[in-house]
Design a protein around this motif. Sequence first.
Motif, PDB file in Angstrom:
ATOM      1  N   LYS A  99      10.041 -20.170   1.523  1.00  0.00           N
ATOM      2  CA  LYS A  99      10.125 -20.333   0.287  1.00  0.00           C
ATOM      3  C   LYS A  99       8.598 -19.315  -0.385  1.00  0.00           C
ATOM      4  CE  LYS A  99      11.019 -25.598  -0.022  1.00  0.00           C
ATOM      5  NZ  LYS A  99      10.002 -26.563  -1.126  1.00  0.00           N
ATOM      6  N   ASN A 100       8.080 -19.035   1.101  1.00  0.00           N
ATOM      7  CA  ASN A 100       6.940 -18.156   0.679  1.00  0.00           C
ATOM      8  C   ASN A 100       7.830 -16.844   0.549  1.00  0.00           C
ATOM      9  OD1 ASN A 100       7.555 -18.029   3.715  1.00  0.00           O
ATOM     10  ND2 ASN A 100       6.784 -16.190   4.018  1.00  0.00           N
ATOM     11  N   ARG A 101       6.798 -15.779  -0.435  1.00  0.00           N
ATOM     12  CA  ARG A 101       7.902 -14.448  -1.048  1.00  0.00           C
ATOM     13  C   ARG A 101       6.538 -13.643  -0.020  1.00  0.00           C
ATOM     14  NH1 ARG A 101       9.331 -14.750  -5.754  1.00  0.00           N
ATOM     15  NH2 ARG A 101       8.321 -12.293  -6.417  1.00  0.00           N
ATOM     16  N   SER A 102       7.673 -12.081  -0.368  1.00  0.00           N
ATOM     17  CA  SER A 102       7.177 -10.880   0.114  1.00  0.00           C
ATOM     18  C   SER A 102       6.394 -10.026  -0.388  1.00  0.00           C
ATOM     19  CB  SER A 102       8.123 -10.376   0.994  1.00  0.00           C
ATOM     20  OG  SER A 102       7.188  -8.937   1.883  1.00  0.00           O
ATOM     21  N   TYR A 103       5.283  -9.087  -0.143  1.00  0.00           N
ATOM     22  CA  TYR A 103       4.600  -8.396  -0.862  1.00  0.00           C
ATOM     23  C   TYR A 103       5.231  -7.764  -1.385  1.00  0.00           C
ATOM     24  CZ  TYR A 103      -0.459  -9.966   0.505  1.00  0.00           C
ATOM     25  OH  TYR A 103      -1.328  -9.938   0.370  1.00  0.00           O
ATOM     26  N   LEU A 104       6.688  -7.528  -0.653  1.00  0.00           N
ATOM     27  CA  LEU A 104       8.063  -6.218  -1.111  1.00  0.00           C
ATOM     28  C   LEU A 104       8.944  -6.420  -2.778  1.00  0.00           C
ATOM     29  CD1 LEU A 104       9.476  -4.876   1.584  1.00  0.00           C
ATOM     30  CD2 LEU A 104       8.427  -3.966  -0.293  1.00  0.00           C
ATOM     31  N   ASP A 105       8.532  -8.432  -2.743  1.00  0.00           N
ATOM     32  CA  ASP A 105       8.715  -8.854  -3.772  1.00  0.00           C
ATOM     33  C   ASP A 105       8.000  -8.160  -5.195  1.00  0.00           C
ATOM     34  OD1 ASP A 105      10.613 -10.840  -2.412  1.00  0.00           O
ATOM     35  OD2 ASP A 105       9.308 -12.195  -2.331  1.00  0.00           O
ATOM     36  N   ASN A 106       7.104  -8.276  -4.936  1.00  0.00           N
ATOM     37  CA  ASN A 106       6.458  -6.591  -6.179  1.00  0.00           C
ATOM     38  C   ASN A 106       7.045  -5.725  -6.061  1.00  0.00           C
ATOM     39  OD1 ASN A 106       4.155  -5.855  -7.266  1.00  0.00           O
ATOM     40  ND2 ASN A 106       2.821  -7.523  -7.520  1.00  0.00           N
ATOM     41  N   GLU A 107       7.038  -5.391  -7.627  1.00  0.00           N
ATOM     42  CA  GLU A 107       7.471  -4.035  -7.769  1.00  0.00           C
ATOM     43  C   GLU A 107       6.426  -2.922  -7.716  1.00  0.00           C
ATOM     44  OE1 GLU A 107      10.086  -1.869 -11.425  1.00  0.00           O
ATOM     45  OE2 GLU A 107       8.987  -3.714 -12.192  1.00  0.00           O
ATOM     46  N   ASP A 108       5.354  -3.487  -7.623  1.00  0.00           N
ATOM     47  CA  ASP A 108       4.263  -2.369  -7.633  1.00  0.00           C
ATOM     48  C   ASP A 108       3.959  -1.790  -6.321  1.00  0.00           C
ATOM     49  OD1 ASP A 108       4.139  -1.440 -10.074  1.00  0.00           O
ATOM     50  OD2 ASP A 108       2.214  -3.839 -10.321  1.00  0.00           O
ATOM     51  N   VAL A 109       4.036  -2.963  -5.020  1.00  0.00           N
ATOM     52  CA  VAL A 109       4.036  -2.722  -4.050  1.00  0.00           C
ATOM     53  C   VAL A 109       4.997  -1.767  -3.493  1.00  0.00           C
ATOM     54  CG1 VAL A 109       3.625  -4.269  -1.630  1.00  0.00           C
ATOM     55  CG2 VAL A 109       2.518  -4.775  -3.460  1.00  0.00           C
ATOM     56  N   PHE A 110       6.550  -2.532  -4.218  1.00  0.00           N
ATOM     57  CA  PHE A 110       7.650  -1.752  -3.025  1.00  0.00           C
ATOM     58  C   PHE A 110       7.882  -0.460  -3.211  1.00  0.00           C
ATOM     59  CE2 PHE A 110      12.377  -0.582  -3.426  1.00  0.00           C
ATOM     60  CZ  PHE A 110      12.755  -1.166  -2.935  1.00  0.00           C
ATOM     61  N   LYS A 111       7.707   0.264  -4.772  1.00  0.00           N
ATOM     62  CA  LYS A 111       7.546   1.543  -5.439  1.00  0.00           C
ATOM     63  C   LYS A 111       6.268   2.226  -4.932  1.00  0.00           C
ATOM     64  CE  LYS A 111       9.553   1.298  -9.857  1.00  0.00           C
ATOM     65  NZ  LYS A 111       9.031   1.513 -11.426  1.00  0.00           N
ATOM     66  N   ALA A 112       5.214   2.121  -4.034  1.00  0.00           N
ATOM     67  CA  ALA A 112       3.862   2.329  -3.549  1.00  0.00           C
ATOM     68  C   ALA A 112       4.642   2.560  -1.871  1.00  0.00           C
ATOM     69  CB  ALA A 112       2.703   1.593  -3.875  1.00  0.00           C
ATOM     70  N   CYS A 113       5.443   2.045  -1.411  1.00  0.00           N
ATOM     71  CA  CYS A 113       5.625   1.997  -0.365  1.00  0.00           C
ATOM     72  C   CYS A 113       6.544   3.189  -0.191  1.00  0.00           C
ATOM     73  CB  CYS A 113       6.164   0.856   0.461  1.00  0.00           C
ATOM     74  SG  CYS A 113       4.883  -0.946   0.643  1.00  0.00           S
ATOM     75  N   ARG A 114       7.669   3.327  -0.943  1.00  0.00           N
ATOM     76  CA  ARG A 114       8.804   4.027  -0.794  1.00  0.00           C
ATOM     77  C   ARG A 114       7.946   5.282  -1.453  1.00  0.00           C
ATOM     78  NH1 ARG A 114      13.680   4.221   0.431  1.00  0.00           N
ATOM     79  NH2 ARG A 114      14.184   5.435  -1.731  1.00  0.00           N
ATOM     80  N   ALA A 115       7.199   5.559  -2.168  1.00  0.00           N
ATOM     81  CA  ALA A 115       6.170   6.561  -2.768  1.00  0.00           C
ATOM     82  C   ALA A 115       5.911   7.504  -1.517  1.00  0.00           C
ATOM     83  CB  ALA A 115       5.943   6.625  -3.982  1.00  0.00           C
ATOM     84  N   TRP A 116       4.611   6.345  -0.458  1.00  0.00           N
ATOM     85  CA  TRP A 116       4.605   6.341   0.352  1.00  0.00           C
ATOM     86  C   TRP A 116       5.844   7.626   1.928  1.00  0.00           C
ATOM     87  CZ3 TRP A 116       3.968   5.761   5.753  1.00  0.00           C
ATOM     88  CH2 TRP A 116       3.752   6.253   6.548  1.00  0.00           C
ATOM     89  N   LEU A 117       6.870   6.532   1.842  1.00  0.00           N
ATOM     90  CA  LEU A 117       7.437   7.300   3.132  1.00  0.00           C
ATOM     91  C   LEU A 117       7.771   8.540   2.232  1.00  0.00           C
ATOM     92  CD1 LEU A 117       8.949   3.031   3.329  1.00  0.00           C
ATOM     93  CD2 LEU A 117       7.977   4.640   5.538  1.00  0.00           C
ATOM     94  N   LEU A 118       8.949   8.384   1.425  1.00  0.00           N
ATOM     95  CA  LEU A 118       9.274   9.689   1.018  1.00  0.00           C
ATOM     96  C   LEU A 118       8.470  10.855   0.524  1.00  0.00           C
ATOM     97  CD1 LEU A 118      12.006   8.069  -1.815  1.00  0.00           C
ATOM     98  CD2 LEU A 118      12.578   9.068   0.136  1.00  0.00           C
ATOM     99  N   ALA A 119       7.394  10.782   0.532  1.00  0.00           N
ATOM    100  CA  ALA A 119       6.655  11.408   0.654  1.00  0.00           C
ATOM    101  C   ALA A 119       6.740  12.106   1.955  1.00  0.00           C
ATOM    102  CB  ALA A 119       4.460  11.291   0.585  1.00  0.00           C
ATOM    103  N   GLN A 120       6.115  11.763   3.202  1.00  0.00           N
ATOM    104  CA  GLN A 120       5.875  11.928   4.330  1.00  0.00           C
ATOM    105  C   GLN A 120       7.142  12.974   5.114  1.00  0.00           C
ATOM    106  OE1 GLN A 120       3.130  10.730   6.349  1.00  0.00           O
ATOM    107  NE2 GLN A 120       3.733   9.994   4.093  1.00  0.00           N
ATOM    108  N   LYS A 121       6.871  13.966   5.688  1.00  0.00           N
ATOM    109  CA  LYS A 121       7.934  15.287   6.483  1.00  0.00           C
ATOM    110  C   LYS A 121       8.871  14.659   6.789  1.00  0.00           C
ATOM    111  CE  LYS A 121       7.480  18.919   9.402  1.00  0.00           C
ATOM    112  NZ  LYS A 121       6.977  20.230  10.166  1.00  0.00           N
ATOM    113  N   LEU A 122      10.336  14.930   6.888  1.00  0.00           N
ATOM    114  CA  LEU A 122      11.285  14.787   7.433  1.00  0.00           C
ATOM    115  C   LEU A 122      11.175  14.267   8.249  1.00  0.00           C
ATOM    116  CD1 LEU A 122      14.000  14.159   6.214  1.00  0.00           C
ATOM    117  CD2 LEU A 122      14.909  16.533   7.341  1.00  0.00           C
ATOM    118  N   ALA A 123      12.267  13.171   9.250  1.00  0.00           N
ATOM    119  CA  ALA A 123      12.385  12.133  10.480  1.00  0.00           C
ATOM    120  C   ALA A 123      10.427  12.022  11.399  1.00  0.00           C
ATOM    121  CB  ALA A 123      12.836  13.618  11.676  1.00  0.00           C
ATOM    122  N   THR A 124       9.731  12.613  10.465  1.00  0.00           N
ATOM    123  CA  THR A 124       8.099  12.081  11.090  1.00  0.00           C
ATOM    124  C   THR A 124       7.796  10.009  10.404  1.00  0.00           C
ATOM    125  OG1 THR A 124       7.062  12.702   9.088  1.00  0.00           O
ATOM    126  CG2 THR A 124       7.842  13.946  11.055  1.00  0.00           C
TER     127      THR A 124
END
Length: 309
Positions: free
Chosen positions: A51-76
């Motif tokens: 029943k407890n929710r994850s922070y990733l259920d928040n759209e802003d958190v999800f987009k911020a995490c994706r943006a950080w991951l995609l900004a990293q150098k490939l395969a790092t």
Amino acid sequence: RRGRIEASLLVAESNHPTGNGKTLARKIRALYLYYRTYGFLPLETCGGKQKNRSYLDNEDVFKACRAWLLAQKLATVTPKGFRYALNTQIMPRLLASAKTSKKSLLGKTTATYKWLNRLGFHATTEKKGVYVDGHEREDVIEYRQKEFLPQMAYFQSLTTNYEEDANKVLQPITPILSPGEKEHVLYYHDESCFHAKDYSTRIWLDENQQKMPSKSKGGLIHCSDFISLEGRLSIGQKDARKIIYPGGPQKIPYWDTEALLKQMDEAIDIFEEKHPNKVAVFIFDQSSAHASKGSGALNAFAMNLGEGG
């Protein structure tokens, strides 16, 4: 005839011979009463989504995490690096409570893996393969659809194809040719490089034997050959395949355009002897050797930027 208590204990003890089965017996009797009252068993409530929710259920958190991951150098990207950035950079910018919280929002490695999977990142093994790029450019698509594929379809209509019969044996299907047309034979060119010590990693040894791994891969072996539906381009003792051992003590030159053109001269002679009165279609992939300029051709990359010799 056994009573409900005795029957439930018997079933419980048969499933759990190491215990007395009293707890399971009570559960069995409760299920029996429920079924007799409602006509079906109750829905299972154990497990399933919490029943407890994850922070990733928040759209802003999800987009911020994706943006950080995609900004990293490939395969790092690593779970440790992502977890550190999440707790020190990403979440403090989004959640005011994270600035004063002494507990990390993501502390366990297992939880980090789950977050990365939900964010579309998955662990994989780096392997040698084919690098694909530019195949969906507009000019490439136009050339492929309007020129390459129609031309290949035309060649295919002039070649002998093969189909399996009822006995799983390939039978040739000769093309129907119009007056003036000749049968075509498609030969695909390919090059491969091997090392002299490219062998299987699985070996059989006696219990007292031990093989020390070699530090060197061995000498390089380069093979250039042509193949079609009928097999390799060869007839009798004549073979279009070329194998060289570049480098080494003898300083043998590597495979280049000049060597390929020499091989082509021999391949055409072998083809005409093997397939008289037929047309050869040699198909090459895109490589630097195949796209090189002729001897003496002007090349802008070899010219001086300024005036002078």
